[in-house]
Write a protein that holds these residues in place. Structure first.
Motif, PDB file in Angstrom:
ATOM      1  N   MET A   1       0.999  -1.259   0.023  1.00 12.53           N
ATOM      2  CA  MET A   1       0.024  -0.019   0.195  1.00 12.53           C
ATOM      3  C   MET A   1       0.892   1.373  -0.122  1.00 12.53           C
ATOM      4  O   MET A   1       1.727   1.387   0.679  1.00 12.53           O
ATOM      5  N   LYS A   2       0.579   2.018  -0.826  1.00 13.12           N
ATOM      6  CA  LYS A   2       1.020   3.402  -0.785  1.00 13.12           C
ATOM      7  C   LYS A   2       0.837   4.277   0.138  1.00 13.12           C
ATOM      8  O   LYS A   2      -0.456   4.716   0.557  1.00 13.12           O
ATOM      9  N   LYS A   3       2.020   4.931   0.745  1.00  9.20           N
ATOM     10  CA  LYS A   3       1.760   5.867   1.953  1.00  9.20           C
ATOM     11  C   LYS A   3       1.513   7.306   1.434  1.00  9.20           C
ATOM     12  O   LYS A   3       2.392   7.793   0.855  1.00  9.20           O
TER      13      LYS A   3
ATOM     14  N   SER B   1       1.929  11.518   6.017  1.00 11.58           N
ATOM     15  CA  SER B   1       2.682  10.824   7.263  1.00 11.58           C
ATOM     16  C   SER B   1       3.084  12.421   7.940  1.00 11.58           C
ATOM     17  O   SER B   1       3.020  13.499   7.251  1.00 11.58           O
TER      18      SER B   1
END
Lengths: 356, 245, 181
Positions: free
Chosen positions: B1-3, B6
């Motif tokens: 999964m792409k973050k 953050s």
């Protein structure tokens, strides 16, 4: 002797500060010390690594000192009595943030606007902390041109060593008067101990904070205890005084700064008529050199304190003597400078009125 | 999964102590994002205020040096003059910068100090409990203006940014808001430009950010945000006040 | 030996320079010296004065309440200081600007036409060094050689012509005293 130059006190202080490694000066004009900022401005203009700012107020200048000190520079500001009052907020922060800095006060007559003549009415302010909170400021009191130079060097070293503000307490006359002075060689900045606590960007290390806010009372208490231990250490290490003809003295006059010069002249005169008098001159006002003074009680029967105020240091003398001897007081406030003859008359009459 | 979201590196992993709906949390984040994006984290020093953001050093993961109330611009001046190749910013509230620190701020701007000021205007003294600020609006209730700010008694709201725009040494002054998403985007741009102005050695830069204070305004966060948009901006219009950067 | 001397006049007469040169000369002889210029509001309005103390011992006070010598370069200075001179002391008067003498019989009065002498030697501005030469010759506080060395030190970096002119002016003052003896 060829190394001597005839310079006014303010210039001596400036030159000695630069030689001590001072590279940041912030100030605001007030008589009688304007020649110091002027000196710093003219010298720093020719130096690549030095910063001079004429600030918009005394308050701004002491806060610029905070910034420069936090950034690691040897920083200084100077003023005279009313301006020093304005700096007290910043001095309290310097003490709390444990930042080194040198503050010069060329005292003038007061309270209020007072006048521009030499006086010693800021003793309490200097030696009791001056601003809010539980702290002390190392206070050095030169009396001679050469001592101004020596103490300027000492002030920067002490400030860095103990991470605390140091005040040089002179007066208007001392700042204006010229005397022959010999300067030490300039400090090589590269040889000074590295300051591992400064804020200069967190490259290669964790970020740091310099602060004085400790909302949690036990944390603030911890700071107060740490400061108290530091002050105790300073009180052990640095008290200093000149004792002049005290070895056989029955009666001792206690004075500092310009008043001490006059008192020494008085001692000279009174000695000529065979009276055994001496001078005790504190060179550090905080910490007060109490031990050596108390030691004099062994052979001195009485003390006279002479100040250019209505009596401030006299309290420290009484604290040091602890009631063992009578301590009387003579003072001329308001910028009036007593003559040695006048003080000699007071001294000899006190000497002759045998009270114990 | 792409973050995709953050915490910025320049923000410490500490939960904010700010009230719900307060603008400080957003502004802290924006400043941190800008510091990250400009890659200046390890050469930035922040000067926090006395006020609600007094604990800013618990959040910004850069070197920080406290200043007495109102004196941030002077402390930052001393610091930047010594550390010419570092980035120095102040973070101040309206009471700090526009009342007790007016002199320090105006003169730092007028000297053209190469510092960046983040000025959070919430029209009230927050930390001390809701007293009148220099920026409190006419008629606005505060604990020291019972019945609302009355000019004959309390004077008028001060437009410090306009004054700073007149100072020859200022290079970039803009007023933005964090009371709505568009405003937040604009604010971030402004903050970035204010830091770039310093990096490019152009002069004093300041972003005044209108910021809701639901607690002291005694409003819900939603109403507080709306009050900024509908009422506060009438007195403190959003605009670039000066840009010679 | 401890001698106190007050130099007084108006701005432009080189009053502070006189005191400064004397103090530097004292320093050259390894004596204790202090030089205290009047400062602040006192010097607004064009008056100038300074006090120099030259001593074999440490100097207690740089202020002279009863100086051995007073140099008055103009009339107001004579009025201001005539009663302060120590009994048996000496007052130097710039007789070009002061026609009266102090109303005291217990002090010596030395009249020096400093303006005229300076003008005759071709340097109106050197009246201060003319007077200093006279003061040196009468008081013997420092040696003539020390005065000469002091002038070199004080004017270091200035044009040689200026240095020479000042040296010459001192000689003119000295010769005036020798000639009038």
């Amino acid at each position: 002797m060829s190394g001597k130059t005839l310079m006014r006190g303010t210039h001596v202080l400036g030159e000695a500060a630069i030689r001590a490694g001072c590279r940041a000066y912030f100030g605001y004009p007030i008589t009688p010390q304007n020649e110091l900022p002027e000196y710093m401005a003219s010298k720093f203009a020719k130096m690549d690594d030095a910063v001079f700012v004429q600030a918009e107020s005394e308050i701004a200048s002491i806060n610029m000192v905070i910034g420069a000190a936090a950034a690691g520079a040897r920083a200084m500001t100077s003023s005279s009595s009313p301006g020093i009052s304005l700096k007290q907020e910043g001095i309290s922060y310097l003490a709390a943030m444990e930042l080194p800095a040198v503050i010069v006060n060329m005292m003038r007559g007061g309270p209020g606007l007072g006048n521009i003549a030499p006086a010693q009415g800021d003793y309490f302010q200097a030696t009791r902390g001056g601003g809010h909170g539980d702290y002390r400021v190392i206070t050095l009191a030169p009396a001679y041109g050469q001592e101004i130079a020596d103490m300027a060097r000492q002030a920067f070293d002490l400030a860095d060593h103990y991470k605390t503000p140091v005040m040089i307490l002179g007066d208007g006359m001392m700042g204006q008067m010229m005397e022959p002075v010999e300067f030490p060689d300039p400090v090589d900045l590269a040889t000074l101990p590295r300051k591992e606590w400064i804020v200069n960007g967190s490259k290669g290390r964790a970020s740091r904070t310099i602060l004085s806010l400790w909302l949690d009372p036990p944390k603030e208490e911890e700071l107060n205890w740490r400061l108290a231990r530091k002050y105790e250490m300073i009180s052990e290490d640095i008290p200093d005084q000149e004792m002049y003809l005290t070895d056989d003295a029955e009666f001792v006059i206690v004075a500092y700064g310009t008043a001490a010069r006059i008192a020494k002249g008085a001692v000279h005169r009174v000695r000529e008529s065979g009276m055994k008098v001496g001078l005790y001159r504190p060179k550090t006002l905080w910490p007060y050199p109490s031990k050596a003074l108390k030691g004099l009680c062994e052979h001195v029967r009485e003390f006279l304190v002479f100040e250019m105020s209505m009596g401030q240091m006299v309290e420290d003398v009484r604290l040091a003597i602890e009631g063992q001897r009578k301590v009387s007081f003579y003072g001329r406030p308001g910028g009036v400078v007593s003559t040695p003859e006048e003080v000699a008359a007071i001294l000899s009459s006190a000497y002759n009125s045998k009270t114990n | 999964m792409k973050k995709i979201f953050s915490r910025p590196e320049s923000l410490k992993d500490n939960p904010f102590h700010y009230c719900p709906g307060c603008g400080h949390s957003i502004i802290h984040r924006l400043v941190s994002e800008v510091i990250d994006e400009l890659g200046i984290k390890d050469r930035t020093i922040g000067v926090p205020p006395a006020g609600c953001a007094v604990l800013a050093y618990n959040y910004f993961d850069v070197d920080m040096c406290e200043a007495p109330h109102g004196r941030a611009a002077a402390v930052a001046t001393g610091m930047k003059r010594i550390l010419k190749d570092r980035v120095v910013f102040t973070y101040q509230g309206d009471g700090d910068i526009a009342a007790i620190g007016t002199a320090e701020t105006i003169h730092a701007a007028n000297r053209g100090e190469r510092i960046t000021a983040i000025f959070v205007n919430n029209a009230v003294y927050g930390m001390t409990g809701g007293q009148m600020a220099p920026t409190t609006l006419v008629g606005q209730e505060s604990t020291t203006t019972p019945g609302g700010r009355l000019p004959v008694r309390d004077g008028y709201p001060l437009d410090l940014s306009a004054m700073l725009g007149l100072a020859a040494g200022s290079a970039y002054i803009e007023r933005t808001t964090v009371s709505n998403p568009k405003g937040i985007m604009r604010t971030k741009k402004a903050i970035k430009k204010a830091f770039e102005t310093q990096l490019e050695d152009k002069g004093f830069a300041l972003v005044e950010i209108l910021s809701p204070c639901p607690t002291n305004w005694k409003m819900s966060p939603k109403d507080a945000a709306r009050w900024v948009d509908e009422t506060m901006t009438k007195i403190f219009p959003l605009k670039v006040i000066k840009d010679v950067a | 030996m401890s001698l106190k001397i007050i130099f007084s006049g108006f701005g432009g007469q080189g009053v502070l320079m006189m005191g400064y040169v004397l103090a530097v000369a004292g320093m050259k002889e390894d004596k204790h010296v202090t030089f205290l210029p009047a400062y602040g509001a006192e010097v607004r309005g064009g008056t100038a004065n300074c006090t120099v103390v030259v001593s074999d011992e440490e100097i207690a006070s740089p202020i002279a309440s009863s100086p051995e010598f007073v140099v008055a370069m103009n009339y107001p200075s004579m009025i201001k200081y005539q009663n302060m001179v120590k009994s048996g002391g000496t007052m130097f008067l710039n007789s070009d600007l002061i026609t009266e003498v102090p109303a005291r019989e217990d002090i010596n009065v030395i009249k020096v036409p400093a303006n005229t002498l300076a003008h005759e030697m071709g340097s109106d501005r050197s009246l201060n060094m003319v007077m200093l030469g006279a003061v040196r010759e009468i008081t013997d506080i420092v040696s003539g050689k020390s005065i000469s060395l002091a002038i070199e030190t004080v004017l270091e970096g200035k044009k040689q012509k200026l240095v020479d002119m000042n040296q010459k002016a001192v000689t003119v003052g000295v010769d005036f005293i020798l000639g009038s003896k």
